[in-house]
Design an enzyme around this catalytic site. Sequence first.
Site, short mmCIF file in Angstrom:
data_model
loop_
_atom_site.label_atom_id
_atom_site.label_comp_id
_atom_site.label_asym_id
_atom_site.label_seq_id
_atom_site.Cartn_x
_atom_site.Cartn_y
_atom_site.Cartn_z
N GLY A 223 0.77 -1.24 0.00
CA GLY A 223 0.00 0.00 0.00
C GLY A 223 0.80 1.29 0.00
CE LYS A 306 9.38 -2.35 -10.78
NZ LYS A 306 9.54 -1.42 -9.66
#
Length: 361
Positions: A223, A306
């Site tokens: 989160g 990424k």
Amino acid sequence: MKTSIVLYCRPGFEKECGAEIQEKAAWNEVYGYLELTKNQGLVYFHLNNGDEGAGLIERMPLKRLIFARQWFLTVTEKIDLPDYNRVEAITEALGSEWQYADLRMETPDTNDGKELSKFCRKLAVPLRQALRKSKTLTEKNDKDGAVLHALFLSGKEVILGYSLGHNTSPHVMGIPRLKFPNQSPSRSTLKLDEAFLYFIPKDEWETRLTSGMNAVDLGSAPGGWTYQLVRRGMMVTAVDNGPMADSIMETGQVKHRMMDGFKFVPAKQNVYWLVCDMVEKPQRVAWLMAQWLLKGYCKEAMFNLKLPMKGRYQEITKNLQSIKDLFAENNVKYELYAKHLYYDREEVTVHARLLSPVPQQ
């Protein structure tokens, strides 16, 4: 004198930063050669024709460089500083033909650089006073004026240069100093905090980053990114097979969907923000983000791609081009920016939004 553009980047990414400035300068028909020192976070692009430097830092937006946090055009080569009268030596080297609106005391982003920053803080006050006295530094806060950079490589060596107020980072060395919020379940929260600060102009936060908006966080657990949406008053659908932190769920602003982020489709087209920091192949994420925007599932997307171990610049360029190609196929106007932000590591943060509706087929 040899004139250079000095660029700051994350230590270890000098090669990518160098390849990018060399390529994009060549698009502007400006050529030079690189000087790189591994893990120093500094790139020197030595210009074949020094007279072309001023035009290049005027024409090429710093925002379009992915790996450079900050840059400046040199006005001196490396200056050897004496043990005493350092202020005098710097003011003399600058001369009196230019005026600057601000002074930045900077160091490499390394452990040695952090030690050196204490020395810089002490020197900053007398240097500012001397530069104001000589009218080199203007009194008024001129946001469009040139910014004077003093890059200290040691207590005895400095390079001086300037950037343009409208085409520079507002932060020293391009690094915003953000505080980690204790309520956040992970440190990744700083990535999205910095991304909003970097990509969304402050005067547009009231319309683009405001309370009451609906948002989706793909790959949300535990989160960290959801926290940034919640603290801005948004209602969030968090999508992840992993568990969300109790503190986030207790806010009452989050619905957790335990499923694969690639399979989730929003029930209504009322989502403003899509954010995504999934550990996934960048080409898959790039495709997914473009689909969300083109299908009208969201209005703006902030996501991380990424980076591989090798060919990082080539890979990110290819991924961004794949998004541009999809937008071009659908005849939409768009805004797409990417930056290797300070709180990023082996990823690049991308912001995308459509500026025109998708034509009906």
